[in-house]
Design a protein around this motif. Structure first.
Motif, PDB file in Angstrom:
ATOM      1  N   MET A 135      -1.529  -0.134  11.806  1.00  5.08           N
ATOM      2  CA  MET A 135      -1.155  -0.993  10.689  1.00  5.08           C
ATOM      3  C   MET A 135      -0.252  -2.127  11.180  1.00  5.08           C
ATOM      4  SD  MET A 135      -2.058  -1.067   7.527  1.00  5.08           S
ATOM      5  CE  MET A 135      -2.205   0.282   6.356  1.00  5.08           C
ATOM      6  N   GLU A 152       0.402 -11.918  10.126  1.00  8.05           N
ATOM      7  CA  GLU A 152       1.574 -12.357   9.362  1.00  8.05           C
ATOM      8  C   GLU A 152       2.417 -13.369  10.124  1.00  8.05           C
ATOM      9  OE1 GLU A 152       3.801  -9.101   7.687  1.00  8.05           O
ATOM     10  OE2 GLU A 152       1.977  -8.120   6.968  1.00  8.05           O
ATOM     11  N   ILE A 184       0.865  -1.191   0.000  1.00 11.35           N
ATOM     12  CA  ILE A 184       0.000   0.000   0.000  1.00 11.35           C
ATOM     13  C   ILE A 184       0.896   1.233   0.000  1.00 11.35           C
ATOM     14  CG2 ILE A 184      -1.739   1.304   1.292  1.00 11.35           C
ATOM     15  CD1 ILE A 184      -2.727  -1.307   2.493  1.00 11.35           C
ATOM     16  N   PHE A 203      -5.945  -9.041   4.327  1.00  6.48           N
ATOM     17  CA  PHE A 203      -5.663 -10.208   5.170  1.00  6.48           C
ATOM     18  C   PHE A 203      -6.846 -11.181   5.151  1.00  6.48           C
ATOM     19  CE2 PHE A 203      -2.438  -7.446   7.438  1.00  6.48           C
ATOM     20  CZ  PHE A 203      -1.335  -8.199   7.059  1.00  6.48           C
ATOM     21  N   SER A 244      -6.676   3.160   4.724  1.00  7.74           N
ATOM     22  CA  SER A 244      -5.626   2.199   4.356  1.00  7.74           C
ATOM     23  C   SER A 244      -5.666   0.981   5.269  1.00  7.74           C
ATOM     24  CB  SER A 244      -4.256   2.870   4.433  1.00  7.74           C
ATOM     25  OG  SER A 244      -4.231   4.017   3.618  1.00  7.74           O
ATOM     26  N   ARG A 245      -5.997   1.239   6.553  1.00  7.13           N
ATOM     27  CA  ARG A 245      -6.088   0.111   7.499  1.00  7.13           C
ATOM     28  C   ARG A 245      -7.236  -0.822   7.119  1.00  7.13           C
ATOM     29  NH1 ARG A 245      -6.105   4.567  12.049  1.00  7.13           N
ATOM     30  NH2 ARG A 245      -3.924   5.232  11.970  1.00  7.13           N
ATOM     31  N   ALA A 277      -4.799   7.231   6.282  1.00  2.00           N
ATOM     32  CA  ALA A 277      -4.434   6.118   7.179  1.00  2.00           C
ATOM     33  C   ALA A 277      -5.662   5.316   7.593  1.00  2.00           C
ATOM     34  CB  ALA A 277      -3.692   6.652   8.402  1.00  2.00           C
ATOM     35  N   ALA A 337      -5.986  -2.915   4.314  1.00  2.00           N
ATOM     36  CA  ALA A 337      -5.059  -3.944   4.814  1.00  2.00           C
ATOM     37  C   ALA A 337      -5.829  -5.089   5.471  1.00  2.00           C
ATOM     38  CB  ALA A 337      -4.076  -3.328   5.807  1.00  2.00           C
ATOM     39  N   GLU A 338      -6.790  -4.726   6.300  1.00  2.00           N
ATOM     40  CA  GLU A 338      -7.602  -5.732   6.996  1.00  2.00           C
ATOM     41  C   GLU A 338      -8.328  -6.626   5.983  1.00  2.00           C
ATOM     42  OE1 GLU A 338     -10.815  -4.928  10.430  1.00  2.00           O
ATOM     43  OE2 GLU A 338     -11.480  -4.404   8.406  1.00  2.00           O
ATOM     44  N   SER A 344      -0.449 -12.642   2.472  1.00  2.00           N
ATOM     45  CA  SER A 344       0.572 -13.151   3.392  1.00  2.00           C
ATOM     46  C   SER A 344       1.274 -12.006   4.094  1.00  2.00           C
ATOM     47  CB  SER A 344       1.598 -13.978   2.629  1.00  2.00           C
ATOM     48  OG  SER A 344       2.245 -13.181   1.651  1.00  2.00           O
ATOM     49  N   GLU A 345       1.202 -10.814   3.500  1.00  2.00           N
ATOM     50  CA  GLU A 345       1.916  -9.670   4.066  1.00  2.00           C
ATOM     51  C   GLU A 345       1.312  -8.390   3.508  1.00  2.00           C
ATOM     52  OE1 GLU A 345       6.158  -9.876   3.349  1.00  2.00           O
ATOM     53  OE2 GLU A 345       6.485  -7.836   4.095  1.00  2.00           O
ATOM     54  N   VAL A 346       1.268  -7.347   4.318  1.00  2.00           N
ATOM     55  CA  VAL A 346       0.882  -6.018   3.833  1.00  2.00           C
ATOM     56  C   VAL A 346       1.985  -5.044   4.245  1.00  2.00           C
ATOM     57  CG1 VAL A 346      -0.768  -4.121   3.954  1.00  2.00           C
ATOM     58  CG2 VAL A 346      -1.601  -6.484   3.941  1.00  2.00           C
TER      59      VAL A 346
END
Lengths: 411, 411
Positions: free
Chosen positions: B63, B71, A29, A47, A39-40, A36, A43-44, A52-54
């Motif tokens: 984050m 992760e 991201i 997942f 963006s969270r 912010a 990200a959530e 596997s990763e952000v």
């Protein structure tokens, strides 16, 4: 309106339709610090879909503005051998990229065009290889701009701050086809519609387009050999259709680099790097911009065109009906991601290799031979659509096909 | 209260008293994305004071929390050969560092202690050389925590969100000696007072301190050879007194690593890496923690103590009167930068080489020979002050000097 529910729906559209994130993939991201909170949510959601990763990289135009105003050009263009390496490592792992901006259309209005341009070039050089991997479909990616208060004030100066902000979010959700339950399905239908139009045009095997309206646009543009039209989506190397821009209304392909002749007249302001260019005109000969005018932001336009040796050639031609959902708002957004999707547009600079048939098994040289403008640092869209725009296509037998009539699809 | 004026005053204190930024110096800001609005004021103030460059690195605990929850440990501890290189380059240029946090005391409460600890160690290793350059005074630095809404709710759970936030800001400004006009002068007077006390103690050439109160603290701690007491400030290598923590009320020096024997009992919760440790007790023998208990957060405490081979030894001893401005608020802040300045405290882990006389011309080995705990990844303060705490100092002739009586300065 339940804004949290709609933000979650927007995040789902980004993750499932935008980058089509698959189980085990990495999401990168790149977000404005003002974004912010959203963006969270992205990200959530990533997942939840099995990321596997952000990895998040933050930026802040306001902090950049302070630097532009106070630092030397050496400091503003300084890079390290490892600058951009982390993003490149993620790109090589086949990550997905989501860019989330919170634009202020006037943020860099006080800054000189040359400072912006030099800083921008330095940043682009750092990320050149990573950007190539986005443009050639190695990585799936999505860019979007979400409302900021300053953007909302620019769009609706007659309203107070909070009303303007709320109105922009309302329009945003509407334009981006976000409701409280079926947004991903809305996007399935939408991209199918656009892809249908794109496939129709691809099948016509056009060799050139003719653009004409009453305010001065009069341009013949040849198309790259073996071009594909794409509708709202781009194909990744592994064959996944992802949505690079949210919103999107465009059906687009690649011009033949040296094949544009005539004049394009802008119909909307272009807000590029926080600076405004308006009421401008470009004259093309053998694909190259040989003359240009601008009533507002002439220096900014000059810096764009003169960025490098290929920034004066076209890299994209895109068809958007005048009667599109964004256009029908009858509002100027001062943001390319919105305004370009309310209007037929072209881009100066680098084109997308993925709109060339079999590009994934071609070398860069072979792709360049199709006529695609392959190696500029920039890709800057500008709007030329109008309610009287006609677009006519010609195939290799010189058969004419009316594509746009009075600003809208003719078929 | 004019909050914007006070924020500007706070920024001035950070730039002029915190890092004492000189014309032409570089400022590196490490800030929470929630602190963007204030970080820009700090950057603007730094440019006004002649900064040649302001580089910002953003972080977001929320984050990070999502990453910790989703992760693998491999992903959370992965680093690249170039990780931390940019900060190190700035440190080598003698930049100033400002860290601005917006803490949520419970942010990582759901995350296992081992995940936090492993991730923290990986981050610390990346920045080990840079952190050494901060601790040995090569770079001037300041850390502070500004109010967040979640922090405010934790401090004043009886108030509604906005009232709690406003109250925390009010207390913050008060504690940090920020008014609308004279904040820098306030800090001049304040650090002079603290330095006066520190110089008095340095002149006494103490070899050990005895800490005792009625709830179980009973510890003799030897002091490093040629130690200096410092009052609110640390000396940079070039001899500038900078303020590493805002707020600060402490007069501090370095213990002799293997010279602590007895028991320390906590008097306030320790909120470390977004996790809470409370009601704990440490037993020392020959400087080392040989036993410990904790009613809350035992595992977190265990991970701190067992971070590396020197994290079980003390690195700092600091005197703060029970009757201090922060303490008199009679409020638990759940944030070490505040709570440690309301209470005598110690730190586990690495000490500050700058509190050893002539440290700037000594090798690391020579500094270690003074007894300073020089090479741990951590420096974690914990609070032991109480209203009945007595502290007695002894010089080499075993003359006793009463330093604290009933929790306050005895001289």
């Amino acid at each position: 309106m339940n804004i949290n529910r709609k933000l979650k729906e927007l995040a789902k559209v980004i993750v499932k339709k935008g980058v089509v994130l698959a189980e085990g993939e990495i999401l990168v991201i790149q977000a404005s610090v003002e974004a912010a909170y959203f963006s969270r949510i992205v990200a959530e959601t990533a997942f939840e879909e099995g990321a596997s990763e952000v990895y998040t990289e933050w930026f802040d135009d306001e902090m950049d503005k302070l630097r532009y105003k106070n630092e030397s050009i050496e400091s503003l263009t300084k890079t390290y051998p490892w600058s951009g390496r982390t993003l490149l490592e993620y790109a090589k792992k086949g990550c997905c990229f989501v860019k989330i901006n919170t634009p202020d259309p006037d943020v860099f209005s006080e800054i000189s065009a040359s400072i912006i341009s030099e800083n921008f070039k330095a940043k682009r050089k750092i990320d050149e290889e990573t950007n190539s991997m986005k443009m050639n479909g190695t990585c799936k990616w999505t860019s979007l701009a979400i409302p900021s208060k300053k953007w909302a004030e620019k769009v609706s100066p007659e309203l107070d701050e909070n009303e303007a902000f709320e109105k922009l979010w309302d329009m945003f959700f509407d334009i981006c086809r976000i409701d409280e339950t079926n947004s991903v399905e809305n996007w399935d239908i939408h991209t199918q519609n656009l892809t249908g139009k794109a496939n129709y045009l691809t099948a016509k095997k056009l060799i050139k387009l003719y653009f004409k309206n009453d305010i001065g646009t009069d341009l013949v543009v040849e198309l790259a050999k073996n071009h594909l039209w794409v509708g709202g989506t781009l194909p990744s190397k592994s064959g996944i259709s992802f949505v690079p821009n949210i919103p999107t209304e465009e059906v687009a392909t690649a011009p033949y680099k040296t094949g544009a002749d005539g004049v394009l007249v802008s119909t909307k302001p272009l807000c590029h790097n926080g600076q405004l260019i308006d009421k401008f005109k470009l004259v093309f000969k053998n694909g190259k911009v040989v003359d240009f005018e601008a009533e507002v932001g002439y220096e900014h336009l000059k810096h764009i065109i003169e960025t490098d040796e290929n920034s004066c050639y076209l890299g994209e031609v895109a068809l958007v009906p005048f009667d599109s959902p964004i256009s029908n708002k009858n509002i100027l957004f001062y943001n390319t991601l919105f305004d370009e999707n309310a209007s037929c547009h072209f881009a100066l600079g680098r084109g997308y290799p993925v709109v060339i048939k079999n590009n994934s098994i071609m070398t860069d040289e072979e792709i360049a031979e199709t006529g695609l403008n392959i190696s500029s640092l920039i890709h800057v869209d500008f709007m030329v659509g109008s309610k009287d725009l006609d677009v006519i296509g010609y195939d290799e037998n010189n058969n004419a096909i009316q594509i746009f009539k009075n600003g809208n699809w003719a078929f």
